[in-house]
Design a protein around this motif. Structure first.
Motif, mmCIF file in Angstrom:
data_model
loop_
_atom_site.group_PDB
_atom_site.id
_atom_site.type_symbol
_atom_site.label_atom_id
_atom_site.label_comp_id
_atom_site.label_asym_id
_atom_site.label_seq_id
_atom_site.Cartn_x
_atom_site.Cartn_y
_atom_site.Cartn_z
ATOM 1 N N GLU A 37 0.824 -1.204 0.000
ATOM 2 C CA GLU A 37 0.000 0.000 0.000
ATOM 3 C C GLU A 37 0.864 1.262 0.000
ATOM 4 O OE1 GLU A 37 -4.032 -1.378 2.332
ATOM 5 O OE2 GLU A 37 -2.190 -1.116 3.505
ATOM 6 N N LYS A 40 2.234 1.688 -3.524
ATOM 7 C CA LYS A 40 1.197 2.204 -4.429
ATOM 8 C C LYS A 40 0.961 3.686 -4.191
ATOM 9 C CE LYS A 40 -1.389 -2.075 -5.121
ATOM 10 N NZ LYS A 40 -2.660 -2.773 -4.851
ATOM 11 N N TRP A 41 0.920 4.100 -2.921
ATOM 12 C CA TRP A 41 0.688 5.498 -2.595
ATOM 13 C C TRP A 41 1.824 6.363 -3.134
ATOM 14 C CZ3 TRP A 41 3.411 8.997 0.470
ATOM 15 C CH2 TRP A 41 2.763 10.206 0.703
ATOM 16 N N GLN A 44 1.504 6.693 -6.851
ATOM 17 C CA GLN A 44 0.431 7.619 -7.205
ATOM 18 C C GLN A 44 0.885 9.056 -6.996
ATOM 19 O OE1 GLN A 44 -2.736 6.246 -4.712
ATOM 20 N NE2 GLN A 44 -3.456 4.748 -6.190
ATOM 21 N N GLN A 45 1.618 9.308 -5.915
ATOM 22 C CA GLN A 45 2.120 10.651 -5.652
ATOM 23 C C GLN A 45 3.060 11.079 -6.772
ATOM 24 O OE1 GLN A 45 -0.273 11.319 -3.314
ATOM 25 N NE2 GLN A 45 1.239 12.770 -2.659
#
Length: 66
Positions: A37, A40-41, A44-45
């Protein structure tokens, strides 16, 4: 500057640990993200930053031609 940055990072980490310890002592359920997670974060950032940089370039070029 590096010493101040290291000190600031240490203070943030120490304060976060204190906050989590306090919450756990008060029996507040805390959520810890998995490594997947977090990955993934971060991805995305990174994608959001790339998008915003491209958008800013387009806006600047549009303003200069107007």
């Amino acid at each position: 500057m590096k010493n101040a940055e290291k000190y600031g990072n240490k203070m943030v980490i120490d304060n976060a640990k204190t906050a989590y310890t306090t919450l756990e002592n008060e029996e507040v359920e805390t959520y810890y993200p998995t490594e997947i997670e977090i990955f993934k974060w971060k991805n995305q950032q990174g994608q959001a930053e790339i998008f915003l940089k491209k958008k800013l370039k387009v806006e600047k070029s549009f303003r200069s031609t107007s």
